[in-house]
Design a protein around this motif. Structure first.
Motif, PDB file in Angstrom:
ATOM      1  N   ALA A 168      -6.403   3.099 -22.458  1.00 47.28           N
ATOM      2  CA  ALA A 168      -7.107   4.363 -22.702  1.00 47.28           C
ATOM      3  C   ALA A 168      -6.606   5.457 -21.755  1.00 47.28           C
ATOM      4  CB  ALA A 168      -8.616   4.177 -22.561  1.00 47.28           C
ATOM      5  N   LEU A 169      -5.285   5.589 -21.684  1.00 49.27           N
ATOM      6  CA  LEU A 169      -4.693   6.550 -20.755  1.00 49.27           C
ATOM      7  C   LEU A 169      -4.970   7.978 -21.198  1.00 49.27           C
ATOM      8  CD1 LEU A 169      -1.215   4.948 -19.956  1.00 49.27           C
ATOM      9  CD2 LEU A 169      -3.421   4.607 -18.830  1.00 49.27           C
ATOM     10  N   ALA A 170      -5.211   8.841 -20.222  1.00 57.58           N
ATOM     11  CA  ALA A 170      -5.469  10.257 -20.484  1.00 57.58           C
ATOM     12  C   ALA A 170      -5.134  11.046 -19.235  1.00 57.58           C
ATOM     13  CB  ALA A 170      -6.931  10.476 -20.877  1.00 57.58           C
ATOM     14  N   ILE A 171      -4.821  12.313 -19.402  1.00 53.81           N
ATOM     15  CA  ILE A 171      -4.532  13.174 -18.266  1.00 53.81           C
ATOM     16  C   ILE A 171      -5.738  13.197 -17.328  1.00 53.81           C
ATOM     17  CG2 ILE A 171      -3.954  15.510 -17.527  1.00 53.81           C
ATOM     18  CD1 ILE A 171      -1.714  14.174 -19.027  1.00 53.81           C
ATOM     19  N   GLY A 172      -5.471  13.007 -16.052  1.00 53.61           N
ATOM     20  CA  GLY A 172      -6.542  13.030 -15.062  1.00 53.61           C
ATOM     21  C   GLY A 172      -7.148  11.669 -14.759  1.00 53.61           C
ATOM     22  N   LYS A 173      -6.774  10.647 -15.538  1.00 53.15           N
ATOM     23  CA  LYS A 173      -7.338   9.321 -15.303  1.00 53.15           C
ATOM     24  C   LYS A 173      -6.656   8.656 -14.115  1.00 53.15           C
ATOM     25  CE  LYS A 173      -8.513   4.926 -17.469  1.00 53.15           C
ATOM     26  NZ  LYS A 173      -8.762   4.226 -18.736  1.00 53.15           N
ATOM     27  N   GLU A 174      -7.433   7.947 -13.299  1.00 55.92           N
ATOM     28  CA  GLU A 174      -6.872   7.232 -12.163  1.00 55.92           C
ATOM     29  C   GLU A 174      -6.311   5.890 -12.628  1.00 55.92           C
ATOM     30  OE1 GLU A 174      -8.901   5.105  -8.497  1.00 55.92           O
ATOM     31  OE2 GLU A 174      -8.651   7.235  -8.060  1.00 55.92           O
ATOM     32  N   VAL A 175      -5.106   5.592 -12.187  1.00 56.81           N
ATOM     33  CA  VAL A 175      -4.454   4.332 -12.553  1.00 56.81           C
ATOM     34  C   VAL A 175      -3.827   3.706 -11.316  1.00 56.81           C
ATOM     35  CG1 VAL A 175      -3.989   4.947 -14.957  1.00 56.81           C
ATOM     36  CG2 VAL A 175      -2.334   5.566 -13.186  1.00 56.81           C
ATOM     37  N   PHE A 176      -3.358   2.507 -11.504  1.00 60.10           N
ATOM     38  CA  PHE A 176      -2.718   1.736 -10.455  1.00 60.10           C
ATOM     39  C   PHE A 176      -1.284   1.492 -10.884  1.00 60.10           C
ATOM     40  CE2 PHE A 176      -3.028  -2.390  -7.815  1.00 60.10           C
ATOM     41  CZ  PHE A 176      -2.902  -1.691  -6.633  1.00 60.10           C
ATOM     42  N   ALA A 177      -0.311   1.896 -10.058  1.00 59.13           N
ATOM     43  CA  ALA A 177       1.111   1.705 -10.376  1.00 59.13           C
ATOM     44  C   ALA A 177       1.690   0.611  -9.494  1.00 59.13           C
ATOM     45  CB  ALA A 177       1.884   3.007 -10.179  1.00 59.13           C
ATOM     46  N   LEU A 178       2.326  -0.382 -10.117  1.00 61.36           N
ATOM     47  CA  LEU A 178       2.902  -1.514  -9.409  1.00 61.36           C
ATOM     48  C   LEU A 178       4.418  -1.536  -9.617  1.00 61.36           C
ATOM     49  CD1 LEU A 178       0.465  -4.317 -10.630  1.00 61.36           C
ATOM     50  CD2 LEU A 178       0.203  -2.878  -8.619  1.00 61.36           C
ATOM     51  N   VAL A 179       5.145  -1.763  -8.534  1.00 56.60           N
ATOM     52  CA  VAL A 179       6.599  -1.869  -8.611  1.00 56.60           C
ATOM     53  C   VAL A 179       7.043  -3.034  -7.737  1.00 56.60           C
ATOM     54  CG1 VAL A 179       8.807  -0.694  -8.358  1.00 56.60           C
ATOM     55  CG2 VAL A 179       6.748   0.653  -8.819  1.00 56.60           C
ATOM     56  N   LYS A 180       7.710  -4.005  -8.321  1.00 54.84           N
ATOM     57  CA  LYS A 180       8.210  -5.135  -7.539  1.00 54.84           C
ATOM     58  C   LYS A 180       9.324  -4.669  -6.612  1.00 54.84           C
ATOM     59  CE  LYS A 180       8.977  -8.991  -9.623  1.00 54.84           C
ATOM     60  NZ  LYS A 180       9.499  -9.995 -10.578  1.00 54.84           N
ATOM     61  N   SER A 181       9.338  -5.218  -5.413  1.00 55.43           N
ATOM     62  CA  SER A 181      10.364  -4.819  -4.443  1.00 55.43           C
ATOM     63  C   SER A 181      11.762  -5.167  -4.930  1.00 55.43           C
ATOM     64  CB  SER A 181      10.095  -5.479  -3.091  1.00 55.43           C
ATOM     65  OG  SER A 181      10.046  -6.892  -3.216  1.00 55.43           O
ATOM     66  N   SER A 182      11.887  -6.203  -5.742  1.00 62.33           N
ATOM     67  CA  SER A 182      13.196  -6.599  -6.260  1.00 62.33           C
ATOM     68  C   SER A 182      13.712  -5.633  -7.321  1.00 62.33           C
ATOM     69  CB  SER A 182      13.133  -8.011  -6.838  1.00 62.33           C
ATOM     70  OG  SER A 182      12.150  -8.101  -7.860  1.00 62.33           O
ATOM     71  N   SER A 183      12.838  -4.742  -7.820  1.00 64.55           N
ATOM     72  CA  SER A 183      13.247  -3.759  -8.821  1.00 64.55           C
ATOM     73  C   SER A 183      13.701  -2.448  -8.190  1.00 64.55           C
ATOM     74  CB  SER A 183      12.085  -3.474  -9.782  1.00 64.55           C
ATOM     75  OG  SER A 183      11.713  -4.630 -10.492  1.00 64.55           O
ATOM     76  N   VAL A 184      13.609  -2.360  -6.867  1.00 62.06           N
ATOM     77  CA  VAL A 184      13.925  -1.116  -6.163  1.00 62.06           C
ATOM     78  C   VAL A 184      15.338  -1.190  -5.584  1.00 62.06           C
ATOM     79  CG1 VAL A 184      13.257   0.457  -4.311  1.00 62.06           C
ATOM     80  CG2 VAL A 184      11.496  -0.792  -5.580  1.00 62.06           C
ATOM     81  N   LEU A 185      16.156  -0.194  -5.899  1.00 61.43           N
ATOM     82  CA  LEU A 185      17.488  -0.058  -5.327  1.00 61.43           C
ATOM     83  C   LEU A 185      17.458   1.000  -4.233  1.00 61.43           C
ATOM     84  CD1 LEU A 185      19.598   0.044  -8.634  1.00 61.43           C
ATOM     85  CD2 LEU A 185      19.000  -1.966  -7.256  1.00 61.43           C
ATOM     86  N   LEU A 186      18.423   0.959  -3.322  1.00 57.62           N
ATOM     87  CA  LEU A 186      18.522   1.938  -2.254  1.00 57.62           C
ATOM     88  C   LEU A 186      19.818   2.726  -2.375  1.00 57.62           C
ATOM     89  CD1 LEU A 186      17.302  -0.065   0.880  1.00 57.62           C
ATOM     90  CD2 LEU A 186      15.979   1.461  -0.589  1.00 57.62           C
TER      91      LEU A 186
END
Length: 261
Positions: A168-186
């Motif tokens: 039920a996503l909508a502008i202004g809604k609070e959400v939680f964003a998850l990113v695995k460390s193995s998916s992050v490049l430097l």
């Protein structure tokens, strides 16, 4: 006792004790020993708290006779005081509830508390951010979602249309964003051009070295942090070390979103 947000447990007694010890000692190493926690576990806890809170609770400081350390912000001190005040009220309310249930024939209060703890969300994703949706673009079979995690930083996510509807996503809604460390490049070259939507610049704060991979934590300008797992050889080739400016890069499709009912 623990304080829960719409996205799970945010504060626990262990984390509060860690904050209190940082306030007393001005050193995360000494604070971790006092709790006790490992040095890495202590920093992981602080990074999570800073990422979920609207303002950092703990900041790194440099200079001084001891060459620097860590300290609680005013916001952090207020959170600790509020937690301890709520703890007193919570225990008093629990005592009153237990007394009333005993009068009514008894009830398994501890069993109820265990059930509530089991229902709290936990995740293995190293990078966890609370934010507000600022953009939604319908791509037909999927949605592009933009999440603002602080005044300077937005994260882009790509999720399926059905997932967007289920959340039920909508502008202004609070959400939680998850990113695995193995998916992050430097990356360290600002002129480097990449297709990845998320390119967050910060400064390397900590490098935990392993025999094959290193865990690298960047601090963003807002005080939020982001962790990547990269090979030891890649760190050496890029010159990754504390104080080096670097970008954390990850695809929008690598971001997992969560939302409360």
């Amino acid at each position: 006792m623990s304080l829960e947000t719409e996205i799970g447990v945010a504060l626990s007694d262990t984390r509060i004790r860690l904050l209190e010890e940082i306030g007393r000692k001005g050193s995360i190493n000494q604070a971790a020993k006092a709790v006790p926690l490992s040095y890495k576990a202590a920093w992981d806890a602080i990074d999570t708290l800073n990422n979920l809170a609207p303002e950092p609770l703990v900041v790194r400081v440099t200079g001084g006779r001891q060459g620097g350390g860590t300290e609680l912000t005013e916001y952090g001190r207020n959170m600790v005081a509020m937690y301890r005040a709520l703890e007193i009220e919570y225990q008093a309310a629990l005592d009153r509830l237990s007394a009333r249930l005993d009068e009514a024939g008894g009830c398994d209060v501890s069993g109820f508390r265990r059930l509530m703890r089991r229902m709290s969300m936990k995740t293995s994703a190293r990078n966890q951010f609370a934010g507000v949706i600022t953009g939604l673009r319908d791509g037909g079979v999927d949605y592009e979602v933009r999440v603002r995690i602080d005044e300077r930083t937005e994260i882009a996510a790509i999720i399926t249309r059905s997932s967007a509807e289920n959340l039920a996503l909508a502008i202004g809604k609070e959400v939680f964003a998850l990113v695995k460390s193995s998916s992050v490049l430097l990356a360290i070259d600002p002129a480097l051009r990449l297709s990845a939507r998320n390119q967050l610049w910060g400064e390397v704060a900590v490098v935990h070295e392993g025999p094959v991979n290193n865990e690298v934590t960047l601090v963003l300008p807002s005080g939020r942090s982001l962790t990547a797992v990269v090979t030891h050889d890649s760190c050496r080739a890029l010159g990754i070390a504390p104080g080096v400016a670097a970008a954390a890069i990850f695809k929008a499709s690598s971001v997992i979103l969560g939302a409360a009912e």
